[in-house]
Design an enzyme around this catalytic site. Structure first.
Site, PDB file in Angstrom:
ATOM      1  N   GLY A 125       2.252  -4.468 -18.371  1.00 30.56           N
ATOM      2  CA  GLY A 125       1.335  -4.522 -17.198  1.00 30.56           C
ATOM      3  C   GLY A 125       1.682  -4.067 -15.830  1.00 30.56           C
ATOM      4  O   GLY A 125       2.356  -3.216 -15.622  1.00 30.56           O
ATOM      5  N   ILE A 132       7.187 -12.407  -4.783  1.00 30.29           N
ATOM      6  CA  ILE A 132       7.264 -13.080  -3.563  1.00 30.29           C
ATOM      7  C   ILE A 132       6.942 -11.793  -2.410  1.00 30.29           C
ATOM      8  O   ILE A 132       6.340 -12.083  -1.178  1.00 30.29           O
ATOM      9  CB  ILE A 132       8.624 -13.633  -3.295  1.00 30.29           C
ATOM     10  N   LYS A 160      -1.228   3.715   6.299  1.00 30.59           N
ATOM     11  CA  LYS A 160      -0.078   4.215   6.658  1.00 30.59           C
ATOM     12  C   LYS A 160       0.019   5.695   7.241  1.00 30.59           C
ATOM     13  O   LYS A 160      -0.231   6.426   6.120  1.00 30.59           O
ATOM     14  CB  LYS A 160       0.827   4.006   5.006  1.00 30.59           C
ATOM     15  N   GLY A 218       8.395   6.063  -5.384  1.00 23.79           N
ATOM     16  CA  GLY A 218       7.947   5.503  -6.676  1.00 23.79           C
ATOM     17  C   GLY A 218       6.542   6.056  -6.863  1.00 23.79           C
ATOM     18  O   GLY A 218       6.170   6.315  -8.225  1.00 23.79           O
ATOM     19  N   TYR A 231      -3.911  21.036   0.445  1.00 22.73           N
ATOM     20  CA  TYR A 231      -3.908  19.545   0.044  1.00 22.73           C
ATOM     21  C   TYR A 231      -5.460  19.111  -0.309  1.00 22.73           C
ATOM     22  O   TYR A 231      -5.623  18.341  -1.167  1.00 22.73           O
ATOM     23  CB  TYR A 231      -3.713  18.583   1.172  1.00 22.73           C
ATOM     24  N   TYR A 232      -6.344  19.923   0.267  1.00 19.66           N
ATOM     25  CA  TYR A 232      -7.663  19.377   0.058  1.00 19.66           C
ATOM     26  C   TYR A 232      -8.796  20.379  -0.636  1.00 19.66           C
ATOM     27  O   TYR A 232      -9.798  20.360  -0.761  1.00 19.66           O
ATOM     28  CB  TYR A 232      -8.358  19.071   1.331  1.00 19.66           C
ATOM     29  N   GLU A 289       0.911  20.017  -5.167  1.00 23.78           N
ATOM     30  CA  GLU A 289       1.252  19.048  -4.219  1.00 23.78           C
ATOM     31  C   GLU A 289       2.133  17.832  -4.809  1.00 23.78           C
ATOM     32  O   GLU A 289       3.213  17.550  -4.012  1.00 23.78           O
ATOM     33  CB  GLU A 289      -0.101  18.393  -3.454  1.00 23.78           C
TER      34      GLU A 289
END
Length: 536
Positions: free
Chosen positions: A14, A48, A82, A364, A457-458, A467
Site C-alpha cells: 500500500g 515520522i 514547490k 522518486g 509541457y502543456y 516530458e
C-alpha cells in the site's frame, strides 16, 4: 474480446506508491481488470517524516487523468507549493548553516533549481546567451536570476499562483505521503471498486514456467492473479525476493544509504512558508527541508561508511537549532540503486522496488509517474510477449541512467573538499553518460537538446510522454552546474555569427526583469495563498 487478456492483478504494497499504482491502473484500464492491493499493517502507519517533494508533471500526468481537481487533492494531502529546490552552501566550506555563506566574489552561496521553464531564443536555450554576456563582462547576474522569473519571487516567499487559482509560473508541490496514501485508498476503493487485503506476505506460488500464480499471507489469504505488481518499496519482496532478480547497489557512487529524519513544528504565520525545498550542505552530507502545514520535514542524508547516526543527529540538530535530547528522530536505510530488470515474467516492479537515487531532486516521484504511464502503454495479455518486457525494461534503463547522471553531477561538481564526504564525491569515476554531458557543457554545447517552450509541457499527450521520458534538459544542467560555479570554457562560437539573435536575447533578458518586477508586485505570499486554499 481477447480471451487471453489480463483479468486479475495484485499490487503488493500500500502506501503512496501502491495506491498511486492502483488509482492509475483503475482509471487507465477502465474497470476491465480486477485489482487487489495487498497492504501490510505497516503501510498505514505514518512515518515520522512523511513529507515529499514532487515534480511539476504530478498533476497533469497523474491527478488530472483521474479527474481530480488540484485544490481538492492539495487539501486532502496537506500540500503546499514547490517552485524550486534551493541549494545552500554547496560551494563554501564550513559547519552546517541554514543561512547562505558569502562566496569570495561577495555573492551569496545559494542558487535555485527552478521548476520554471528556461526560455528559448531562436533555437537555443537562453543559458547560452547568458554565458556569452557573462564571458564578455556584460553581466554579473547569476544564471538563475538572469534566466528565470522565479528566484526573486522565491526570495520573497511568494506563491506561484494568484488567489483565484491562476498559475503565474510552472510549479510542483510538497505533500504528506501518508495523507496521499490515505486519500487515494479511499478514492480508488470507491471509484474503481479496488479490493484491499491487509496482511503480511508469507510466500508465493509459481507454475511450471516460473511465473507467479498467487501470493500467500501469514493470515491465510491466497491471492491469485495473472499479473503481479511489486510496490513493496526498498524490500523488493517479489522482484528481488521471490524472483531473485539482482539489485545493483549505487550507494557508494551517490554517497547515500542512510538518512536521519525528523518532523519539526513551524509557525507558518510568523515565519512564512517556503515555496521551495531546501537542500543544505553540511560537513558529512546534506539536509533537506520540506515545508508542510504547521511543520517541516527534514532529513540528514549521508553514507554510513563516512558518518555515524549520532554525528548526523548532531549536525541536523545544529542546523535547525533543535534540542537533540527532546527531538524525535528516526533513521531510514536508503536502498540506492536499481533492479537489473524491473519486468520479469509476470512481475513488474514499480517505485522504489524498481530503483531509487535517494531524496535529491524528487527522482522518486518522477520514476513512479513515468513507470505508471509506461506500464499502461506496455500492458500485456497472459501470453506476456517478451518484446513488451524488453521495451519496458529498456526505457526504464534509459530514464534511470539519465537521472543518475543528473544526481551524480551535484556531488561531482560541488567545489567543497573540506570533509571526507565532499572529497569522496570527486573520487568516483563519472559514468560515460555524465562525462559526455560534462564535455558538451564545457564546450558550450546544449547538454540535452530538447524543446523547452511551454508547448512541450502543456500541449498534447504525446508531449507529456516526452516530458516523462527525458526531463533533465539543458536548463536543469545549467541550473546546477552554473549554480555550483562550473562554467563553459568559452561562449558558444556560433553566437559570434548571430548578432541579431544576441540582440533578441538581450531583449528577452530585459523582459524577464520586467516580469519579475510585475510578479513581485502582484503575487500573494505562499502563506496567504495556502491559507486561502485551506480556509477559504
Amino acid at each position: 474480446m481477447n480471451s487471453r487478456r489480463i483479468r486479475k492483478a495484485v499490487i503488493l504494497g500500500g502506501g503512496a506508491e501502491g495506491w498511486m499504482t492502483a488509482a492509475h491502473l483503475g482509471k487507465a484500464l477502465q474497470g476491465t481488470v480486477d485489482l487487489t492491493v495487498l497492504e501490510s499493517p505497516h503501510d498505514t502507519a505514518p512515518p515520522i517524516a512523511s513529507g515529499v517533494g514532487t515534480l511539476p508533471h504530478l498533476h497533469r500526468c497523474f491527478f488530472d487523468p483521474l479527474g481530480i481537481n488540484e485544490d481538492e487533492w492539495m487539501r486532502e494531502c496537506g500540500a503546499g507549493f514547490k517552485t524550486a529546490v534551493r541549494f545552500v552552501n554547496w560551494r563554501t566550506e564550513g559547519p552546517g548553516s541554514a543561512e547562505p555563506r558569502q562566496l569570495p566574489t561577495g555573492s551569496s552561496d545559494h542558487f535555485y533549481h527552478s521548476t520554471g521553464l528556461l526560455p528559448d531564443c531562436e533555437g537555443l536555450p537562453l543559458s547560452h546567451y547568458w554565458f556569452k554576456r557573462k564571458h564578455e563582462g556584460r553581466t554579473q547576474d547569476p544564471f538563475d536570476y538572469a534566466c528565470f522569473r522565479e528566484p526573486p519571487l522565491l526570495d520573497a516567499k511568494l506563491a506561484p499562483r494568484w488567489l483565484d487559482g491562476r498559475a503565474a509560473t510552472r510549479y510542483a508541490w510538497h505533500l504528506d505521503a501518508a495523507l496521499l496514501a490515505d486519500y487515494l485508498r479511499r478514492f480508488t476503493t470507491a471509484k474503481h471498486d479496488t479490493h484491499v487485503v491487509v496482511g503480511e506476505l508469507a510466500g508465493a506460488d509459481r507454475d511450471e514456467h516460473g511465473r507467479l500464480t498467487a501470493l500467500r499471507t501469514t493470515e491465510g489469504h491466497v491471492l491469485d492473479a495473472d499479473l503481479f505488481i511489486d510496490c513493496s518499496g526498498y524490500e523488493g519482496a517479489l522482484i528481488n525476493g521471490v524472483l531473485a532478480e539482482p539489485f545493483e547497489d549505487l550507494s557508494g557512487e551517490l554517497l547515500c544509504d542512510r538518512a536521519v529524519v525528523a518532523r519539526i513544528p513551524h509557525n507558518d504565520r510568523a515565519e512564512g512558508v517556503d515555496p521551495y525545498t531546501s537542500a543544505v550542505a553540511v560537513p558529512s552530507g546534506w539536509a533537506w527541508k520540506i515545508p508542510l502545514r504547521g511543520s517541516f520535514s527534514t532529513g540528514h542524508v549521508h553514507h554510513s561508511s563516512l558518518t555515524t547516526e549520532d554525528e548526523a543527529r548532531a549536525e541536523l540538530s545544529t542546523l535547525w537549532g533543535l534540542d537533540a535530547e527532546r527531538t524525535a528522530f528516526d533513521t531510514l536505510d536508503l536502498r540506492v540503486g536499481r533492479t537489473r530488470r524491473t519486468w520479469v515474467d509476470n512481475v513488474i516492479a514499480v517505485g522504489r522496488s524498481a530503483g531509487s537515487l535517494g531524496p535529491l531532486q524528487s527522482t522518486g516521484s518522477h520514476f513512479l509517474v513515468a513507470a505508471l504511464h509506461r506500464l499502461v502503454t506496455h500492458f500485456p495479455d497472459r501470453d506476456f510477449d517478451p518484446a513488451l518486457a524488453d521495451s519496458y525494461n529498456r526505457e526504464t534503463d534509459e530514464i534511470f541512467a539519465d537521472s543518475r547522471d543528473f544526481v551524480q553531477a551535484h556531488l561531482a561538481f560541488a567545489p567543497r573538499t573540506d570533509t571526507a564526504f565532499w572529497r569522496a564525491g570527486k573520487e568516483r569515476e563519472l559514468p560515460a553518460g555524465l562525462r559526455r554531458k560534462a564535455d558538451a557543457y564545457r564546450a558550450a554545447l546544449p547538454v540535452n537538446p530538447v524543446a523547452t517552450d511551454e508547448a512541450a509541457y502543456y500541449g498534447s499527450h504525446g508531449n507529456a510522454e516526452a516530458e516523462l521520458h527525458n526531463i533533465w534538459t539543458d536548463g536543469h544542467y545549467y541550473s546546477v552546474l552554473a549554480g555550483l560555479g562550473t562554467e563553459p570554457r568559452t561562449a558558444l562560437p556560433v553566437l559570434a555569427h548571430r548578432p541579431e539573435s544576441v540582440a533578441a536575447a538581450d531583449q528577452l533578458f530585459t523582459a524577464i526583469e520586467r516580469q519579475q518586477r510585475n510578479l513581485l508586485d502582484t503575487l500573494p505570499t505562499a502563506y496567504d495563498c495556502l491559507r486561502n486554499l485551506y480556509e477559504g
